[in-house]
Design a protein around this motif. Structure first.
Motif, PDB file in Angstrom:
ATOM      1  N   ASP A 107      -7.362  21.377  -0.222  1.00 54.70           N
ATOM      2  CA  ASP A 107      -8.521  21.768  -0.600  1.00 54.70           C
ATOM      3  C   ASP A 107      -7.924  23.362  -1.161  1.00 54.70           C
ATOM      4  O   ASP A 107      -8.034  24.607  -1.402  1.00 54.70           O
ATOM      5  CB  ASP A 107      -9.844  22.656   0.348  1.00 54.70           C
ATOM      6  N   GLU A 108      -7.625  22.997  -3.311  1.00 56.26           N
ATOM      7  CA  GLU A 108      -6.782  23.969  -3.724  1.00 56.26           C
ATOM      8  C   GLU A 108      -7.678  25.204  -3.815  1.00 56.26           C
ATOM      9  O   GLU A 108      -7.300  26.179  -3.852  1.00 56.26           O
ATOM     10  CB  GLU A 108      -7.257  23.113  -5.709  1.00 56.26           C
ATOM     11  N   SER A 109      -8.378  25.562  -3.787  1.00 51.02           N
ATOM     12  CA  SER A 109      -9.561  27.092  -4.038  1.00 51.02           C
ATOM     13  C   SER A 109      -8.840  27.400  -2.858  1.00 51.02           C
ATOM     14  O   SER A 109      -8.246  28.799  -3.187  1.00 51.02           O
ATOM     15  CB  SER A 109     -11.099  27.232  -4.333  1.00 51.02           C
ATOM     16  N   GLU A 110      -8.764  27.139  -1.737  1.00 44.25           N
ATOM     17  CA  GLU A 110      -8.788  28.093  -0.318  1.00 44.25           C
ATOM     18  C   GLU A 110      -6.991  28.117  -0.603  1.00 44.25           C
ATOM     19  O   GLU A 110      -6.563  29.143   0.026  1.00 44.25           O
ATOM     20  CB  GLU A 110      -9.132  26.726   0.596  1.00 44.25           C
ATOM     21  N   ARG A 152      -5.967  31.202  -2.833  1.00 48.74           N
ATOM     22  CA  ARG A 152      -6.567  32.348  -2.106  1.00 48.74           C
ATOM     23  C   ARG A 152      -5.595  32.762  -1.052  1.00 48.74           C
ATOM     24  O   ARG A 152      -5.500  33.837  -1.276  1.00 48.74           O
ATOM     25  CB  ARG A 152      -7.820  31.790  -1.388  1.00 48.74           C
ATOM     26  N   ALA A 153      -4.885  31.543  -0.342  1.00 42.97           N
ATOM     27  CA  ALA A 153      -4.968  32.035   1.020  1.00 42.97           C
ATOM     28  C   ALA A 153      -3.339  32.508   0.358  1.00 42.97           C
ATOM     29  O   ALA A 153      -1.853  32.957   0.991  1.00 42.97           O
ATOM     30  CB  ALA A 153      -4.513  31.158   1.427  1.00 42.97           C
ATOM     31  N   HIS A 154      -2.710  31.980  -1.255  1.00 40.09           N
ATOM     32  CA  HIS A 154      -1.216  32.125  -0.902  1.00 40.09           C
ATOM     33  C   HIS A 154      -1.219  33.060  -2.318  1.00 40.09           C
ATOM     34  O   HIS A 154      -0.060  33.223  -3.105  1.00 40.09           O
ATOM     35  CB  HIS A 154      -0.562  30.562  -1.372  1.00 40.09           C
ATOM     36  N   LYS A 155      -1.946  34.162  -2.286  1.00 40.64           N
ATOM     37  CA  LYS A 155      -2.358  35.317  -2.887  1.00 40.64           C
ATOM     38  C   LYS A 155      -0.878  36.365  -2.792  1.00 40.64           C
ATOM     39  O   LYS A 155      -1.203  36.718  -1.697  1.00 40.64           O
ATOM     40  CB  LYS A 155      -3.210  36.089  -3.357  1.00 40.64           C
ATOM     41  N   TRP A 156      -0.281  36.162  -3.466  1.00 41.23           N
ATOM     42  CA  TRP A 156       1.457  38.121  -3.433  1.00 41.23           C
ATOM     43  C   TRP A 156       0.624  39.066  -3.164  1.00 41.23           C
ATOM     44  O   TRP A 156       0.054  39.393  -4.534  1.00 41.23           O
ATOM     45  CB  TRP A 156       2.489  36.773  -4.351  1.00 41.23           C
ATOM     46  N   GLN A 182       0.706  -1.693  -0.557  1.00 39.11           N
ATOM     47  CA  GLN A 182      -0.211  -0.008  -0.373  1.00 39.11           C
ATOM     48  C   GLN A 182       1.515   1.203  -0.026  1.00 39.11           C
ATOM     49  O   GLN A 182       1.943   1.646   0.465  1.00 39.11           O
ATOM     50  CB  GLN A 182      -1.094   0.218   0.725  1.00 39.11           C
ATOM     51  N   ARG A 183       0.413   2.229  -0.926  1.00 41.65           N
ATOM     52  CA  ARG A 183       1.656   3.381  -1.159  1.00 41.65           C
ATOM     53  C   ARG A 183       0.933   4.909  -0.645  1.00 41.65           C
ATOM     54  O   ARG A 183      -0.849   4.201  -1.289  1.00 41.65           O
ATOM     55  CB  ARG A 183       1.911   3.199  -2.134  1.00 41.65           C
ATOM     56  N   PRO A 184       0.834   5.967  -0.143  1.00 44.23           N
ATOM     57  CA  PRO A 184       0.104   6.929   0.060  1.00 44.23           C
ATOM     58  C   PRO A 184      -0.042   7.320  -1.510  1.00 44.23           C
ATOM     59  O   PRO A 184       0.673   7.916  -2.171  1.00 44.23           O
ATOM     60  CB  PRO A 184       0.879   7.720   0.911  1.00 44.23           C
ATOM     61  N   GLU A 185      -1.402   8.233  -1.142  1.00 49.57           N
ATOM     62  CA  GLU A 185      -1.897   8.975  -2.165  1.00 49.57           C
ATOM     63  C   GLU A 185      -0.543  10.321  -3.192  1.00 49.57           C
ATOM     64  O   GLU A 185       0.422  10.281  -1.531  1.00 49.57           O
ATOM     65  CB  GLU A 185      -3.097   9.160  -2.665  1.00 49.57           C
ATOM     66  N   ARG A 186      -0.464  10.316  -4.119  1.00 50.14           N
ATOM     67  CA  ARG A 186      -0.058  11.704  -4.260  1.00 50.14           C
ATOM     68  C   ARG A 186       0.033  13.148  -3.252  1.00 50.14           C
ATOM     69  O   ARG A 186       0.968  13.801  -3.163  1.00 50.14           O
ATOM     70  CB  ARG A 186       0.194  11.910  -5.913  1.00 50.14           C
ATOM     71  N   ARG A 187      -1.078  13.067  -3.727  1.00 46.36           N
ATOM     72  CA  ARG A 187      -1.907  14.162  -2.522  1.00 46.36           C
ATOM     73  C   ARG A 187      -2.895  14.448  -1.557  1.00 46.36           C
ATOM     74  O   ARG A 187      -3.427  13.690  -1.579  1.00 46.36           O
ATOM     75  CB  ARG A 187      -1.867  15.568  -3.595  1.00 46.36           C
TER      76      ARG A 187
END
Length: 51
Positions: free
Chosen positions: A34-37, A40-44, A24-29
């Motif tokens: 939550d891609e949208s969050e 939003r949080a990482h806007k320079w 069993q291998r972990p998922e890549r992500r």
């Protein structure tokens, strides 16, 4: 405890064949990601150009 010494390969063969275990291998992500969050949080902040 029993005095039996096994190599890693031998232990894996026992687990896979006799007990039906599988690799069993972990998922890549992360599932909870939550891609949208994140977007939003990482806007320079915009930097005002001087001169």
């Amino acid at each position: 405890m029993t005095g039996v010494v096994l190599s890693r390969a031998s232990v894996w063969r026992l687990l896979a064949s006799r007990l039906g275990w599988s690799l069993q291998r972990p998922e890549r992500r992360a599932v909870e990601r939550d891609e949208s969050e994140i977007a939003r949080a990482h806007k320079w902040p915009r930097i005002k150009k001087g001169r």
